[in-house]
Design a protein around this motif. Structure first.
Motif, PDB file in Angstrom:
ATOM      1  N   GLN A  93       0.878  -1.238   0.039  1.00 53.39           N
ATOM      2  CA  GLN A  93      -0.027  -0.132  -0.090  1.00 53.39           C
ATOM      3  C   GLN A  93       0.735   1.349   0.070  1.00 53.39           C
ATOM      4  O   GLN A  93       1.997   1.391   0.777  1.00 53.39           O
ATOM      5  CB  GLN A  93      -0.893   0.047   1.263  1.00 53.39           C
ATOM      6  CG  GLN A  93      -2.042  -1.201   1.356  1.00 53.39           C
ATOM      7  CD  GLN A  93      -2.861  -1.053   2.517  1.00 53.39           C
ATOM      8  OE1 GLN A  93      -2.504  -0.352   3.321  1.00 53.39           O
ATOM      9  NE2 GLN A  93      -4.117  -1.610   2.199  1.00 53.39           N
ATOM     10  N   GLU A 104       8.661  -1.412   7.269  1.00 48.22           N
ATOM     11  CA  GLU A 104       7.397  -2.122   7.690  1.00 48.22           C
ATOM     12  C   GLU A 104       6.681  -1.765   6.325  1.00 48.22           C
ATOM     13  O   GLU A 104       6.435  -0.698   5.982  1.00 48.22           O
ATOM     14  CB  GLU A 104       6.897  -1.688   9.122  1.00 48.22           C
ATOM     15  CG  GLU A 104       5.856  -2.507   9.234  1.00 48.22           C
ATOM     16  CD  GLU A 104       5.279  -2.199  10.789  1.00 48.22           C
ATOM     17  OE1 GLU A 104       6.035  -2.714  11.824  1.00 48.22           O
ATOM     18  OE2 GLU A 104       4.363  -1.331  10.951  1.00 48.22           O
ATOM     19  N   THR A 106       2.711  -2.440   4.770  1.00 46.18           N
ATOM     20  CA  THR A 106       1.428  -2.971   4.780  1.00 46.18           C
ATOM     21  C   THR A 106       0.822  -3.357   3.364  1.00 46.18           C
ATOM     22  O   THR A 106       1.071  -2.535   2.441  1.00 46.18           O
ATOM     23  CB  THR A 106       0.454  -1.616   5.284  1.00 46.18           C
ATOM     24  OG1 THR A 106       1.010  -1.123   6.540  1.00 46.18           O
ATOM     25  CG2 THR A 106      -1.034  -2.167   5.501  1.00 46.18           C
ATOM     26  N   ASP A 108      -2.072  -4.640   0.434  1.00 46.48           N
ATOM     27  CA  ASP A 108      -3.534  -4.592   0.470  1.00 46.48           C
ATOM     28  C   ASP A 108      -4.380  -5.751   0.996  1.00 46.48           C
ATOM     29  O   ASP A 108      -5.757  -5.553   1.156  1.00 46.48           O
ATOM     30  CB  ASP A 108      -3.782  -4.483  -1.112  1.00 46.48           C
ATOM     31  CG  ASP A 108      -3.212  -5.718  -2.025  1.00 46.48           C
ATOM     32  OD1 ASP A 108      -2.869  -6.287  -1.406  1.00 46.48           O
ATOM     33  OD2 ASP A 108      -3.650  -5.385  -3.178  1.00 46.48           O
ATOM     34  N   GLY A 110      -4.297  -6.712   4.082  1.00 48.83           N
ATOM     35  CA  GLY A 110      -4.334  -6.650   5.557  1.00 48.83           C
ATOM     36  C   GLY A 110      -3.208  -7.092   6.157  1.00 48.83           C
ATOM     37  O   GLY A 110      -3.011  -6.770   7.368  1.00 48.83           O
ATOM     38  N   GLN A 111      -2.277  -7.790   5.643  1.00 51.69           N
ATOM     39  CA  GLN A 111      -1.051  -8.279   6.334  1.00 51.69           C
ATOM     40  C   GLN A 111      -0.057  -7.180   6.627  1.00 51.69           C
ATOM     41  O   GLN A 111       0.112  -6.297   5.504  1.00 51.69           O
ATOM     42  CB  GLN A 111      -0.554  -9.457   5.727  1.00 51.69           C
ATOM     43  CG  GLN A 111      -1.188 -10.738   5.535  1.00 51.69           C
ATOM     44  CD  GLN A 111      -0.529 -11.880   4.861  1.00 51.69           C
ATOM     45  OE1 GLN A 111       0.507 -11.723   4.238  1.00 51.69           O
ATOM     46  NE2 GLN A 111      -1.207 -12.980   5.050  1.00 51.69           N
ATOM     47  N   VAL A 112       0.765  -7.040   7.671  1.00 50.70           N
ATOM     48  CA  VAL A 112       1.887  -6.259   7.712  1.00 50.70           C
ATOM     49  C   VAL A 112       3.173  -6.939   7.975  1.00 50.70           C
ATOM     50  O   VAL A 112       3.196  -7.919   8.843  1.00 50.70           O
ATOM     51  CB  VAL A 112       1.588  -5.239   9.197  1.00 50.70           C
ATOM     52  CG1 VAL A 112       2.991  -4.399   9.151  1.00 50.70           C
ATOM     53  CG2 VAL A 112       0.473  -4.620   8.768  1.00 50.70           C
ATOM     54  N   TRP A 113       4.327  -6.656   7.047  1.00 42.31           N
ATOM     55  CA  TRP A 113       5.530  -7.403   7.314  1.00 42.31           C
ATOM     56  C   TRP A 113       6.439  -6.464   7.463  1.00 42.31           C
ATOM     57  O   TRP A 113       6.561  -5.423   7.067  1.00 42.31           O
ATOM     58  CB  TRP A 113       5.855  -8.059   5.840  1.00 42.31           C
ATOM     59  CG  TRP A 113       4.908  -9.017   5.623  1.00 42.31           C
ATOM     60  CD1 TRP A 113       3.444  -9.123   5.089  1.00 42.31           C
ATOM     61  CD2 TRP A 113       5.088 -10.552   5.841  1.00 42.31           C
ATOM     62  NE1 TRP A 113       2.869 -10.302   5.030  1.00 42.31           N
ATOM     63  CE2 TRP A 113       3.996 -11.215   5.326  1.00 42.31           C
ATOM     64  CE3 TRP A 113       6.153 -11.178   5.961  1.00 42.31           C
ATOM     65  CZ2 TRP A 113       3.709 -12.602   5.410  1.00 42.31           C
ATOM     66  CZ3 TRP A 113       5.937 -12.658   6.087  1.00 42.31           C
ATOM     67  CH2 TRP A 113       4.723 -13.382   5.899  1.00 42.31           C
ATOM     68  N   LYS A 114       7.490  -6.640   8.191  1.00 43.75           N
ATOM     69  CA  LYS A 114       8.682  -6.075   8.813  1.00 43.75           C
ATOM     70  C   LYS A 114       9.812  -6.766   8.135  1.00 43.75           C
ATOM     71  O   LYS A 114      10.101  -7.973   8.379  1.00 43.75           O
ATOM     72  CB  LYS A 114       8.737  -5.920  10.343  1.00 43.75           C
ATOM     73  CG  LYS A 114       9.791  -4.907  10.770  1.00 43.75           C
ATOM     74  CD  LYS A 114       9.807  -4.756  12.211  1.00 43.75           C
ATOM     75  CE  LYS A 114      10.954  -3.897  12.709  1.00 43.75           C
ATOM     76  NZ  LYS A 114      10.935  -3.766  14.328  1.00 43.75           N
ATOM     77  N   ARG A 156       6.406 -11.640   9.641  1.00 40.37           N
ATOM     78  CA  ARG A 156       4.944 -11.130   9.745  1.00 40.37           C
ATOM     79  C   ARG A 156       4.770 -10.380  11.143  1.00 40.37           C
ATOM     80  O   ARG A 156       4.942 -11.111  12.100  1.00 40.37           O
ATOM     81  CB  ARG A 156       3.862 -12.108   9.273  1.00 40.37           C
ATOM     82  CG  ARG A 156       2.595 -11.549   9.102  1.00 40.37           C
ATOM     83  CD  ARG A 156       1.637 -12.359   8.616  1.00 40.37           C
ATOM     84  NE  ARG A 156       0.361 -12.355   8.658  1.00 40.37           N
ATOM     85  CZ  ARG A 156      -0.870 -12.876   8.462  1.00 40.37           C
ATOM     86  NH1 ARG A 156      -0.545 -13.984   8.137  1.00 40.37           N
ATOM     87  NH2 ARG A 156      -1.865 -12.108   8.506  1.00 40.37           N
ATOM     88  N   LYS A 158       1.365  -8.690  11.432  1.00 38.21           N
ATOM     89  CA  LYS A 158      -0.106  -8.588  11.594  1.00 38.21           C
ATOM     90  C   LYS A 158      -0.630  -9.459  10.382  1.00 38.21           C
ATOM     91  O   LYS A 158       0.003  -9.447   9.111  1.00 38.21           O
ATOM     92  CB  LYS A 158      -0.588  -7.085  11.538  1.00 38.21           C
ATOM     93  CG  LYS A 158      -1.929  -6.893  11.748  1.00 38.21           C
ATOM     94  CD  LYS A 158      -2.485  -5.557  11.650  1.00 38.21           C
ATOM     95  CE  LYS A 158      -3.775  -5.553  11.633  1.00 38.21           C
ATOM     96  NZ  LYS A 158      -4.336  -4.148  11.237  1.00 38.21           N
TER      97      LYS A 158
END
Length: 158
Positions: A93, A104, A106, A108, A110-114, A156, A158
């Protein structure tokens, strides 16, 4: 060089050692763990006694693996059933300029990866680029972004 050609084989043997060695505290040499047929089929009979001794010495120090997850039968579980093991495809996104070493992302979906490593990788700036995240052979997740020629390790959040 004969030893260099055997490196992939030695790595395979090194990865198989924990499965074969059951939970023994002391290292058992390869010739005692393998049948003569298995030993020959693996090409280990071509090693000199010194090369075999060096391989056994290396394996004795690198053969222990700690399994963090097991099933009810006590067998290792490499991919938890609640986590998708296959590749993940989505879009980042917003604007993407590369990997900063602490980014980090985000997606599309909904997952968030660092970013898990500290690699700094510059890429062409793009908006909402396609991303593919997949497991590596070692079990960590690798992120590839369209328009960027390199990948980085991610976790991951989130």
């Amino acid at each position: 060089m004969r030893l260099a050609r055997l490196l992939p084989l030695m790595m395979s043997v090194a990865l198989a050692v924990p499965v074969i060695a059951h939970a023994a505290d002391q290292y058992v040499p390869l010739q005692q763990r393998m049948s003569p047929e298995e030993f020959k089929a693996a090409g280990l009979d071509k090693l000199s006694p010194d090369e075999l001794k060096n391989l056994d010495g290396w394996l004795s120090g690198h053969a222990k693996v700690t399994t963090k997850m097991v099933d009810q039968a006590g067998k290792p579980v490499f991919y938890p059933s609640s986590e998708k093991a296959g590749p993940i495809q989505a879009h980042v996104q917003g604007s993407f300029t590369g990997f900063s070493g602490h980014g980090e992302f985000t997606l599309d979906n909904g997952q968030v990866w660092k970013q898990a490593d500290t690699a700094r990788i510059s890429c062409l700036t793009s908006n909402n680029p396609k991303v593919t995240i997949r497991r590596s052979l070692m079990g960590n997740w690798m992120m590839a972004v369209d328009g960027c020629n390199d990948t980085t390790s991610v976790v991951r959040t989130k």
